[in-house]
Design a protein around this motif. Structure first.
Motif, PDB file in Angstrom:
ATOM      1  N   TYR A   1      15.940  35.561   7.656  1.00  0.00           N
ATOM      2  CA  TYR A   1      16.705  35.461   6.646  1.00  0.00           C
ATOM      3  C   TYR A   1      15.905  35.860   5.433  1.00  0.00           C
ATOM      4  CZ  TYR A   1      20.739  35.177   4.785  1.00  0.00           C
ATOM      5  OH  TYR A   1      22.326  35.176   3.904  1.00  0.00           O
TER       6      TYR A   1
ATOM      7  N   LYS B   1      13.352  29.779   4.787  1.00  0.00           N
ATOM      8  CA  LYS B   1      12.319  28.474   4.352  1.00  0.00           C
ATOM      9  C   LYS B   1      12.133  28.662   5.585  1.00  0.00           C
ATOM     10  CE  LYS B   1      12.825  27.499   0.754  1.00  0.00           C
ATOM     11  NZ  LYS B   1      13.313  29.523  -0.283  1.00  0.00           N
TER      12      LYS B   1
ATOM     13  N   HIS C   1      23.002  26.417   0.067  1.00  0.00           N
ATOM     14  CA  HIS C   1      23.611  28.154  -0.050  1.00  0.00           C
ATOM     15  C   HIS C   1      22.716  27.917   1.628  1.00  0.00           C
ATOM     16  CE1 HIS C   1      24.181  27.109  -3.933  1.00  0.00           C
ATOM     17  NE2 HIS C   1      24.289  28.233  -3.544  1.00  0.00           N
ATOM     18  N   LEU C   2      23.512  28.316   2.809  1.00  0.00           N
ATOM     19  CA  LEU C   2      23.057  28.035   4.412  1.00  0.00           C
ATOM     20  C   LEU C   2      21.783  29.177   4.433  1.00  0.00           C
ATOM     21  CD1 LEU C   2      22.508  26.591   6.960  1.00  0.00           C
ATOM     22  CD2 LEU C   2      24.918  27.678   7.889  1.00  0.00           C
TER      23      LEU C   2
ATOM     24  N   GLY D   1      19.842  31.653   6.769  1.00  0.00           N
ATOM     25  CA  GLY D   1      19.527  31.379   8.001  1.00  0.00           C
ATOM     26  C   GLY D   1      19.178  29.486   8.761  1.00  0.00           C
TER      27      GLY D   1
ATOM     28  N   ALA E   1      16.645  27.501   7.687  1.00  0.00           N
ATOM     29  CA  ALA E   1      15.647  27.446   8.706  1.00  0.00           C
ATOM     30  C   ALA E   1      14.849  25.499   7.884  1.00  0.00           C
ATOM     31  CB  ALA E   1      14.846  27.363   7.378  1.00  0.00           C
TER      32      ALA E   1
ATOM     33  N   ASP F   1      28.413  28.505   2.695  1.00  0.00           N
ATOM     34  CA  ASP F   1      27.766  29.313   2.029  1.00  0.00           C
ATOM     35  C   ASP F   1      28.681  30.769   1.760  1.00  0.00           C
ATOM     36  OD1 ASP F   1      24.617  31.387   2.899  1.00  0.00           O
ATOM     37  OD2 ASP F   1      26.274  32.390   2.262  1.00  0.00           O
ATOM     38  N   ALA F   2      28.832  31.235   0.943  1.00  0.00           N
ATOM     39  CA  ALA F   2      29.771  32.409   0.570  1.00  0.00           C
ATOM     40  C   ALA F   2      30.187  33.836   1.133  1.00  0.00           C
ATOM     41  CB  ALA F   2      29.363  32.787  -0.930  1.00  0.00           C
TER      42      ALA F   2
ATOM     43  N   ALA G   1      29.163  27.169  -3.327  1.00  0.00           N
ATOM     44  CA  ALA G   1      28.030  26.495  -3.303  1.00  0.00           C
ATOM     45  C   ALA G   1      29.440  25.330  -4.571  1.00  0.00           C
ATOM     46  CB  ALA G   1      27.257  26.010  -3.042  1.00  0.00           C
ATOM     47  N   GLU G   2      29.723  25.588  -5.642  1.00  0.00           N
ATOM     48  CA  GLU G   2      30.540  24.901  -6.862  1.00  0.00           C
ATOM     49  C   GLU G   2      31.294  24.852  -6.555  1.00  0.00           C
ATOM     50  OE1 GLU G   2      29.226  28.506  -6.285  1.00  0.00           O
ATOM     51  OE2 GLU G   2      26.966  28.552  -7.380  1.00  0.00           O
TER      52      GLU G   2
ATOM     53  N   ASP H   1      19.675  25.817  -1.816  1.00  0.00           N
ATOM     54  CA  ASP H   1      18.239  26.981  -1.706  1.00  0.00           C
ATOM     55  C   ASP H   1      18.672  28.288  -2.857  1.00  0.00           C
ATOM     56  OD1 ASP H   1      15.802  28.737  -1.556  1.00  0.00           O
ATOM     57  OD2 ASP H   1      16.129  28.582   0.557  1.00  0.00           O
TER      58      ASP H   1
ATOM     59  N   TYR I   1      21.613  39.442  -1.127  1.00  0.00           N
ATOM     60  CA  TYR I   1      22.013  39.169  -1.246  1.00  0.00           C
ATOM     61  C   TYR I   1      23.430  39.382  -1.035  1.00  0.00           C
ATOM     62  CZ  TYR I   1      18.150  35.564  -0.734  1.00  0.00           C
ATOM     63  OH  TYR I   1      17.307  34.931  -0.227  1.00  0.00           O
TER      64      TYR I   1
ATOM     65  N   HIS J   1      26.475  38.159  -1.509  1.00  0.00           N
ATOM     66  CA  HIS J   1      26.283  37.334  -2.334  1.00  0.00           C
ATOM     67  C   HIS J   1      25.425  36.796  -2.884  1.00  0.00           C
ATOM     68  CE1 HIS J   1      30.787  36.849  -0.712  1.00  0.00           C
ATOM     69  NE2 HIS J   1      30.247  37.155  -0.075  1.00  0.00           N
TER      70      HIS J   1
ATOM     71  N   TYR K   1      23.446  35.611  -7.394  1.00  0.00           N
ATOM     72  CA  TYR K   1      23.449  34.912  -8.985  1.00  0.00           C
ATOM     73  C   TYR K   1      22.798  35.373  -9.699  1.00  0.00           C
ATOM     74  CZ  TYR K   1      25.322  30.484  -7.120  1.00  0.00           C
ATOM     75  OH  TYR K   1      25.799  28.969  -5.940  1.00  0.00           O
TER      76      TYR K   1
HETATM   77  C1  SAM Z   1      18.391  31.830  -0.345  1.00  0.00           C
HETATM   78  S1  SAM Z   1      19.299  32.401   0.042  1.00  0.00           S
HETATM   79  C2  SAM Z   1      18.870  31.450   1.423  1.00  0.00           C
HETATM   80  C3  SAM Z   1      18.244  30.485   2.645  1.00  0.00           C
HETATM   81  C4  SAM Z   1      17.682  29.794   3.778  1.00  0.00           C
HETATM   82  N1  SAM Z   1      17.072  28.545   2.982  1.00  0.00           N
HETATM   83  C5  SAM Z   1      17.312  30.317   4.920  1.00  0.00           C
HETATM   84  O1  SAM Z   1      16.124  29.570   4.981  1.00  0.00           O
HETATM   85  O2  SAM Z   1      16.907  31.006   5.558  1.00  0.00           O
HETATM   86  C6  SAM Z   1      20.798  32.232  -0.338  1.00  0.00           C
HETATM   87  C7  SAM Z   1      22.084  32.344   0.615  1.00  0.00           C
HETATM   88  O3  SAM Z   1      23.509  32.218  -0.571  1.00  0.00           O
HETATM   89  C8  SAM Z   1      24.489  32.769  -0.515  1.00  0.00           C
HETATM   90  N2  SAM Z   1      25.069  32.218  -0.954  1.00  0.00           N
HETATM   91  C9  SAM Z   1      25.049  33.186  -2.338  1.00  0.00           C
HETATM   92  N3  SAM Z   1      26.015  33.281  -3.178  1.00  0.00           N
HETATM   93  C10 SAM Z   1      26.775  31.649  -2.918  1.00  0.00           C
HETATM   94  C11 SAM Z   1      26.870  30.444  -3.542  1.00  0.00           C
HETATM   95  N4  SAM Z   1      28.302  30.299  -4.710  1.00  0.00           N
HETATM   96  N5  SAM Z   1      27.660  29.538  -2.651  1.00  0.00           N
HETATM   97  C12 SAM Z   1      27.348  29.542  -1.263  1.00  0.00           C
HETATM   98  N6  SAM Z   1      26.303  30.102  -0.746  1.00  0.00           N
HETATM   99  C13 SAM Z   1      25.710  31.354  -1.436  1.00  0.00           C
HETATM  100  C14 SAM Z   1      23.718  33.929  -0.106  1.00  0.00           C
HETATM  101  O4  SAM Z   1      24.749  34.412   1.354  1.00  0.00           O
HETATM  102  C15 SAM Z   1      22.052  33.492   1.291  1.00  0.00           C
HETATM  103  O5  SAM Z   1      22.928  33.372   2.181  1.00  0.00           O
END
Ligand code: SAM
Length: 232
Positions: free
Chosen positions: A3, A7, A28-29, A31, A33, A48-49, A74-75, A92, A106, A108, A110
């Motif tokens: 992903y 991580k 923020h799931l 992958g 890890a 995850d969104a 997440a919020e 994350d 992504y 989704h 930020y």
């Molecule tokens: C940095 S990645 C996470 C990577 C993860 N830690 C891994 O080991 O693969 C960020 C994730 O946040 C998700 N995302 C984006 N906006 C979000 C939100 N508002 N709430 C929840 N998830 C969100 C994205 O879809 C993406 O899967």
């Protein structure tokens, strides 16, 4: 599950910071890890969104530990959840636009404002929280009083300093001590030393083992409760 920003190579740093917890929430799931490598908590919730992320996890359900998957922001989840104080939240989010080297990665993503809102929510949570990211003044300003630890992490182009922000004292008792060590060599040495210790204890006759256990308990009475400080 590979992903972007995953991580996969650094999950040990996050796990080595985790105090014992009953409920684990990964907001923020992607992958996931960290979730995939840590010892499961009594209850695990992953959010995850992106519907595709949730679908992929649902499709690989046979290899999952018991995880409650939530499709949503997440919020919203964090604002509504009835926290008890014994949760650990790992966050994350997509990188802050100022620290990002690629444009969008992504579906989704930020913007600056999203980071502000998220940090505001995290700062008010009544439980332990670990947040991953790259250093940024906004994080220093909104998470004042939080501790940080940094480490070098390989990206697909170079090496960058990643930071973990956390709102509790570094634990002496870990939820999952199997990944102890700062790097591969360290972890290997620790694992081998621990296995040798275990072998020696296994080899004792029951009376010697009982005497040893009694001694350990007397000499280090607080050893197992070192992290039992109250939640913030
Ligand atoms: C940095 S990645 C996470 C990577 C993860 N830690 C891994 O080991 O693969 C960020 C994730 O946040 C998700 N995302 C984006 N906006 C979000 C939100 N508002 N709430 C929840 N998830 C969100 C994205 O879809 C993406 O899967």
């Amino acid at each position: 599950m590979k992903y972007p920003g995953g991580k996969g190579k650094t999950f040990q740093h996050v796990i080595n910071l985790m105090p014992p917890h009953r409920v684990y929430i990964e907001t923020h799931l992607g992958g996931g890890a960290v979730l995939r490598h840590k010892r499961p908590a009594a209850r695990s919730i992953a959010i995850d969104a992106d519907a595709r992320v949730i679908q992929r996890w649902t499709a690989s359900a046979s290899t999952l530990p018991e995880v409650e998957l939530v499709h949503g922001r997440a919020e919203d989840f964090l604002s509504r959840h009835a926290f008890q104080g014994d949760e650990l939240v790992y966050v994350d989010p997509p990188y802050h636009p100022d620290t990002r080297r690629q444009a969008r990665v992504y579906r989704h993503d930020y913007e600056r404002h999203d980071h502000e809102v998220l940090l505001g929510i995290l700062a008010g949570l009544p439980c332990r929280v670990i947040l991953s990211g790259y250093a940024h003044p906004l994080y220093d300003a909104l998470l004042s009083g939080w501790r940080t630890t940094s480490f070098q992490a390989k990206t697909h182009t170079d090496v960058r300093t990643e930071t973990l922000w956390f709102n509790f004292e570094p634990p002496t008792v870990l939820h999952d001590p199997r990944h102890r060590g700062d790097n591969f060599r360290d972890r290997q040495t620790n694992r081998r030393r621990f296995e040798r210790l275990q072998d020696r204890v296994h080899a004792m006759d029951p009376t010697e083992r009982a005497a040893f256990a009694q001694w350990l308990h007397t000499a280090y009475p607080g050893a197992l409760s070192g992290a039992a400080s109250p939640a913030p």
